[in-house]
Enzyme design. Structure first.
Site, PDB file in Angstrom:
ATOM      1  N   HIS A  76       0.339  -1.386   0.177  1.00  0.00           N
ATOM      2  CA  HIS A  76      -0.067   0.034  -0.016  1.00  0.00           C
ATOM      3  C   HIS A  76       0.793   1.251   0.219  1.00  0.00           C
ATOM      4  O   HIS A  76       1.916   1.409   0.523  1.00  0.00           O
ATOM      5  CB  HIS A  76      -0.793   0.115   1.237  1.00  0.00           C
ATOM      6  CG  HIS A  76      -2.014  -1.077   0.948  1.00  0.00           C
ATOM      7  ND1 HIS A  76      -3.309  -0.629   1.822  1.00  0.00           N
ATOM      8  CD2 HIS A  76      -2.334  -2.291   0.772  1.00  0.00           C
ATOM      9  CE1 HIS A  76      -3.962  -1.809   1.478  1.00  0.00           C
ATOM     10  NE2 HIS A  76      -3.273  -2.374   0.554  1.00  0.00           N
ATOM     11  N   TYR A 205      -9.088   6.201   7.806  1.00  0.00           N
ATOM     12  CA  TYR A 205      -8.321   6.634   8.854  1.00  0.00           C
ATOM     13  C   TYR A 205     -10.252   7.292   9.263  1.00  0.00           C
ATOM     14  O   TYR A 205      -9.219   8.724   8.411  1.00  0.00           O
ATOM     15  CB  TYR A 205      -7.473   6.366   9.687  1.00  0.00           C
ATOM     16  CG  TYR A 205      -6.418   5.703   9.642  1.00  0.00           C
ATOM     17  CD1 TYR A 205      -5.936   4.984   9.100  1.00  0.00           C
ATOM     18  CD2 TYR A 205      -5.871   5.893  11.485  1.00  0.00           C
ATOM     19  CE1 TYR A 205      -4.675   3.959   9.081  1.00  0.00           C
ATOM     20  CE2 TYR A 205      -5.126   4.532  11.105  1.00  0.00           C
ATOM     21  CZ  TYR A 205      -4.693   3.957  10.479  1.00  0.00           C
ATOM     22  OH  TYR A 205      -3.629   2.934  10.694  1.00  0.00           O
ATOM     23  N   PRO A 298      -3.577   0.338  19.062  1.00  0.00           N
ATOM     24  CA  PRO A 298      -2.885  -0.003  17.661  1.00  0.00           C
ATOM     25  C   PRO A 298      -3.415   1.066  16.555  1.00  0.00           C
ATOM     26  O   PRO A 298      -3.106   0.445  15.350  1.00  0.00           O
ATOM     27  CB  PRO A 298      -4.376  -1.508  17.492  1.00  0.00           C
ATOM     28  CG  PRO A 298      -5.321  -0.597  18.458  1.00  0.00           C
ATOM     29  CD  PRO A 298      -4.501  -0.097  19.698  1.00  0.00           C
ATOM     30  N   LYS A 302       1.908  -0.419  15.069  1.00  0.00           N
ATOM     31  CA  LYS A 302       2.932  -0.408  15.461  1.00  0.00           C
ATOM     32  C   LYS A 302       3.212  -1.658  16.535  1.00  0.00           C
ATOM     33  O   LYS A 302       4.435  -2.346  16.695  1.00  0.00           O
ATOM     34  CB  LYS A 302       3.238   0.746  16.898  1.00  0.00           C
ATOM     35  CG  LYS A 302       3.485   1.788  15.276  1.00  0.00           C
ATOM     36  CD  LYS A 302       4.792   2.235  14.314  1.00  0.00           C
ATOM     37  CE  LYS A 302       4.308   3.689  14.089  1.00  0.00           C
ATOM     38  NZ  LYS A 302       4.676   3.076  12.179  1.00  0.00           N
ATOM     39  N   TYR A 388       4.714   6.348   9.937  1.00  0.00           N
ATOM     40  CA  TYR A 388       3.800   5.445   9.407  1.00  0.00           C
ATOM     41  C   TYR A 388       4.472   3.922   8.788  1.00  0.00           C
ATOM     42  O   TYR A 388       4.855   2.769   9.069  1.00  0.00           O
ATOM     43  CB  TYR A 388       2.097   5.490   8.979  1.00  0.00           C
ATOM     44  CG  TYR A 388       1.272   4.615   9.440  1.00  0.00           C
ATOM     45  CD1 TYR A 388       1.095   3.789   8.471  1.00  0.00           C
ATOM     46  CD2 TYR A 388       0.243   5.169  10.158  1.00  0.00           C
ATOM     47  CE1 TYR A 388       0.131   3.359   8.291  1.00  0.00           C
ATOM     48  CE2 TYR A 388      -0.105   3.685   9.897  1.00  0.00           C
ATOM     49  CZ  TYR A 388      -0.841   2.905   8.893  1.00  0.00           C
ATOM     50  OH  TYR A 388      -1.963   1.994   9.499  1.00  0.00           O
TER      51      TYR A 388
HETATM   52  C1  LIG Z   1      -6.415  -8.469  20.971  1.00  0.00           C
HETATM   53  C2  LIG Z   1      -4.557  -8.071  20.395  1.00  0.00           C
HETATM   54  C3  LIG Z   1      -5.433  -7.353  19.002  1.00  0.00           C
HETATM   55  C4  LIG Z   1      -4.517  -6.062  18.777  1.00  0.00           C
HETATM   56  N1  LIG Z   1      -4.491  -5.493  17.389  1.00  0.00           N
HETATM   57  C5  LIG Z   1      -3.512  -4.769  17.104  1.00  0.00           C
HETATM   58  C6  LIG Z   1      -3.997  -3.966  15.693  1.00  0.00           C
HETATM   59  O1  LIG Z   1      -4.380  -4.365  14.547  1.00  0.00           O
HETATM   60  N2  LIG Z   1      -2.567  -3.900  15.321  1.00  0.00           N
HETATM   61  C7  LIG Z   1      -1.146  -3.868  15.509  1.00  0.00           C
HETATM   62  O2  LIG Z   1      -0.665  -2.848  15.195  1.00  0.00           O
HETATM   63  N3  LIG Z   1      -0.630  -4.587  16.785  1.00  0.00           N
HETATM   64  C8  LIG Z   1      -2.158  -5.307  17.161  1.00  0.00           C
HETATM   65  N4  LIG Z   1      -1.717  -5.637  18.258  1.00  0.00           N
HETATM   66  C9  LIG Z   1      -0.310  -5.830  18.794  1.00  0.00           C
HETATM   67  C10 LIG Z   1       0.342  -6.507  18.141  1.00  0.00           C
HETATM   68  O3  LIG Z   1      -0.399  -8.443  18.151  1.00  0.00           O
HETATM   69  C11 LIG Z   1       1.005  -7.069  19.515  1.00  0.00           C
HETATM   70  O4  LIG Z   1       2.656  -6.243  19.693  1.00  0.00           O
HETATM   71  C12 LIG Z   1       2.034  -8.197  18.979  1.00  0.00           C
HETATM   72  O5  LIG Z   1       1.584  -9.546  18.848  1.00  0.00           O
HETATM   73  C13 LIG Z   1       3.214  -8.418  19.408  1.00  0.00           C
HETATM   74  O6  LIG Z   1       4.056  -9.705  19.581  1.00  0.00           O
HETATM   75  P1  LIG Z   1       4.681 -10.193  20.840  1.00  0.00           P
HETATM   76  O7  LIG Z   1       5.410 -11.660  20.319  1.00  0.00           O
HETATM   77  O8  LIG Z   1       5.834  -9.293  21.673  1.00  0.00           O
HETATM   78  O9  LIG Z   1       3.865 -10.991  21.490  1.00  0.00           O
HETATM   79  P2  LIG Z   1       2.680 -12.132  21.778  1.00  0.00           P
HETATM   80  O10 LIG Z   1       1.864 -11.319  20.189  1.00  0.00           O
HETATM   81  O11 LIG Z   1       1.992 -11.785  22.113  1.00  0.00           O
HETATM   82  O12 LIG Z   1       3.466 -13.191  22.174  1.00  0.00           O
HETATM   83  C14 LIG Z   1       3.736 -13.382  23.045  1.00  0.00           C
HETATM   84  C15 LIG Z   1       3.292 -15.010  23.500  1.00  0.00           C
HETATM   85  O13 LIG Z   1       3.694 -15.349  25.329  1.00  0.00           O
HETATM   86  C16 LIG Z   1       2.727 -16.099  24.909  1.00  0.00           C
HETATM   87  N5  LIG Z   1       2.413 -16.467  26.787  1.00  0.00           N
HETATM   88  C17 LIG Z   1       2.358 -15.967  27.443  1.00  0.00           C
HETATM   89  N6  LIG Z   1       2.141 -15.643  29.021  1.00  0.00           N
HETATM   90  C18 LIG Z   1       3.128 -16.818  28.858  1.00  0.00           C
HETATM   91  C19 LIG Z   1       3.473 -17.353  29.921  1.00  0.00           C
HETATM   92  N7  LIG Z   1       3.848 -17.781  31.141  1.00  0.00           N
HETATM   93  N8  LIG Z   1       4.728 -18.786  29.009  1.00  0.00           N
HETATM   94  C20 LIG Z   1       5.056 -18.710  27.895  1.00  0.00           C
HETATM   95  N9  LIG Z   1       4.735 -18.153  27.001  1.00  0.00           N
HETATM   96  C21 LIG Z   1       3.478 -17.045  27.630  1.00  0.00           C
HETATM   97  C22 LIG Z   1       2.299 -16.084  24.355  1.00  0.00           C
HETATM   98  O14 LIG Z   1       1.175 -17.317  24.484  1.00  0.00           O
HETATM   99  C23 LIG Z   1       2.035 -15.945  23.014  1.00  0.00           C
HETATM  100  O15 LIG Z   1       1.703 -16.347  21.880  1.00  0.00           O
HETATM  101  C24 LIG Z   1      -3.271  -6.290  18.730  1.00  0.00           C
HETATM  102  C25 LIG Z   1      -2.830  -7.289  20.259  1.00  0.00           C
HETATM  103  C26 LIG Z   1      -4.123  -8.359  20.975  1.00  0.00           C
HETATM  104  C27 LIG Z   1      -3.245  -8.839  22.262  1.00  0.00           C
END
Ligand SMILES: Cc1cc2nc3c(=O)[nH]c(=O)nc-3n(C[C@H](O)[C@H](O)[C@H](O)COP(=O)(O)OP(=O)(O)OC[C@H]3O[C@@H](n4cnc5c(N)ncnc54)[C@H](O)[C@@H]3O)c2cc1C
Length: 395
Positions: A76, A205, A298, A302, A388
């Site tokens: 995009h 947006y 969100p 980011k 962005y």
């Molecule tokens: C419902 C939701 C919707 C979102 N929508 C958007 C969006 O539209 N746009 C956007 O930019 N961002 C969005 N985000 C944010 C984005 O998805 C996250 O910033 C991204 O997933 C971060 O990646 P991560 O690997 O740091 O964390 P996560 O993807 O959360 O991964 C963390 C992992 O650790 C695991 N975990 C948790 N506790 C434990 C434990 N005790 N022991 C072992 N493992 C554990 C979890 O199961 C998970 O698999 C959203 C987040 C959520 C929760």
């Protein structure tokens, strides 16, 4: 008696941060063991983010993880910013020479899981009682109970806390050694996935006096749409008809001939909006990455991108530490990552407060004034585009 596993890096969490880190480490000959609380099926199916910024796509290309992204993702040029009776295209490519890609986090996750399986490195899904030990020493460890109920102990040179905001890593260090900044917003997003072709070529947006709305997409046949709703809203309060009616009003159905096409809603969830940053991101031999260290609302797209940029900085630091005993990059990790984290935190806050309706009519007029300036001035539009589309990993 716990079964002991020895490895270079113990990674907690198999989300994008954890699995990308495992991939980057493996590419440099550093072994890791991933410990994940959920099942593989659950992790692969979680519906979350969908916009990849320029530097994320570049990194995925460089490390061989972009084959499906390039075949099935959608590049995009920018976004539409709109308020009643006006819609403006902010063209990132014209303004800053960078694009973004629409490619769901579920797809990124599947690509990472396939790549991880191909390396043959260990991953333990459905782990319980996950705990960190001795992170202040040079031989930290992680204990957990496996899906078979057996106790395990992973002994490592370093631990990467990639377990999101609810995992044990971010509170593993004594509270005196860490600082947290937080902002809770009084509204949430009601997000839906719908089996209908997007009604727009770029994300919209939309500021509206009823509340913010956003039209995003996942593919040529799947739309992703969001509505600002009050904090504490339950999905049960929103029928399909109510959702489509609110989207039509806020997105401007009928204005200038534009039409929003409704379709079957296949998933809905409410996402509370908050900002949080924790520092430092390194506590002894524990390194935090992604949502474990920071949460952004969100609106700026980011969250996933920050998880990727953290890991892009962390991987070379851990490689230098593990393979060469050189801690220079590891020592700099927290400060380097936090510069980018705070920039993205500010941008996400700025987009959120510019577009969401509060209770003060004075604020609403300021928002409209700011939107007109951003859309109408090269300086305003370039600032939005630069943030962005994504800043360089080393910001
Ligand atoms: C419902 C939701 C919707 C979102 N929508 C958007 C969006 O539209 N746009 C956007 O930019 N961002 C969005 N985000 C944010 C984005 O998805 C996250 O910033 C991204 O997933 C971060 O990646 P991560 O690997 O740091 O964390 P996560 O993807 O959360 O991964 C963390 C992992 O650790 C695991 N975990 C948790 N506790 C434990 C434990 N005790 N022991 C072992 N493992 C554990 C979890 O199961 C998970 O698999 C959203 C987040 C959520 C929760």
């Amino acid at each position: 008696m716990a079964q002991t596993i020895r490895t270079d890096v113990a990674i907690i969490g198999a989300g994008p941060a954890g699995l990308l880190l495992a991939h980057l480490l493996a590419a440099d000959g550093v072994e890791s063991v991933v410990v994940e609380a959920r099942s593989a099926e659950y992790v692969a199916a979680r519906i979350r983010a969908g916009i990849l910024e320029h530097s994320t796509v570049d990194l995925l290309r460089q490390v061989g993880l972009a084959t499906r992204l390039q075949a099935e993702g959608d590049e995009h040029r920018g976004i539409y910013l709109q308020w009643p009776h006006e819609r403006h295209h902010i063209d990132f490519v014209d303004l800053v020479g960078r694009s973004v890609w629409v490619y769901g986090q579920t797809e990124v996750q599947k690509d990472l899981m396939a790549a991880h399986a191909a390396t043959g490195q260990q991953i333990h899904y459905e782990a319980s009682d996950v705990a960190l030990h001795d992170i202040g020493s040079t031989s930290p460890s992680v204990t957990f109970r496996g899906s078979d109920g057996r106790a395990h102990r992973v002994e490592a040179i370093a631990v990467a806390g990639c377990d999101g905001s609810h995992g044990p890593s971010r509170t593993a260090a004594p509270s005196a050694g860490r600082q947290t900044w937080e902002r809770a917003y009084p509204y949430s997003w009601l997000g839906v996935l719908a089996d209908v072709a997007p009604s727009t070529d770029e994300l919209i947006y939309a500021w509206h006096s009823d509340g913010f709305a956003m039209h995003s997409m996942r593919s040529a046949t799947v739309s992703r749409l969001y509505l600002q709703v009050p904090g504490g809203t339950s999905v049960d309060q929103w029928s399909d008809d109510r959702i489509w009616d609110a989207l039509a009003t806020r997105l401007g159905h009928g204005q200038g001939g534009w039409r929003l096409t409704p379709g079957p809603i296949t998933s809905r969830s409410v996402l509370p909006m908050r900002s949080r940053v924790q520092a430092p991101m390194r506590l002894g031999r524990l390194f935090l990455a992604g949502d474990a260290a920071h949460i952004v609302p969100p609106t700026g797209a980011k969250g996933l991108n920050l998880a990727v940029s953290d890991v892009a900085l962390l991987a070379p630091a851990l490689v230098a530490l593990v393979r060469h005993g050189n801690g220079t990059l590891a020592d700099a990790y927290s400060e380097t990552a936090l510069r980018r984290v705070w920039r993205a935190t500010h941008f996400s806050w700025w987009m959120t407060t510019m577009l969401h309706i509060g209770t003060d009519p004075f604020d609403a007029q300021l928002q409209l004034s700011q939107l007109r300036w951003v859309a109408g001035s090269a300086a305003g539009a370039t600032g939005l585009a630069e943030n962005y589309a994504g800043l360089p990993i080393r910001y």
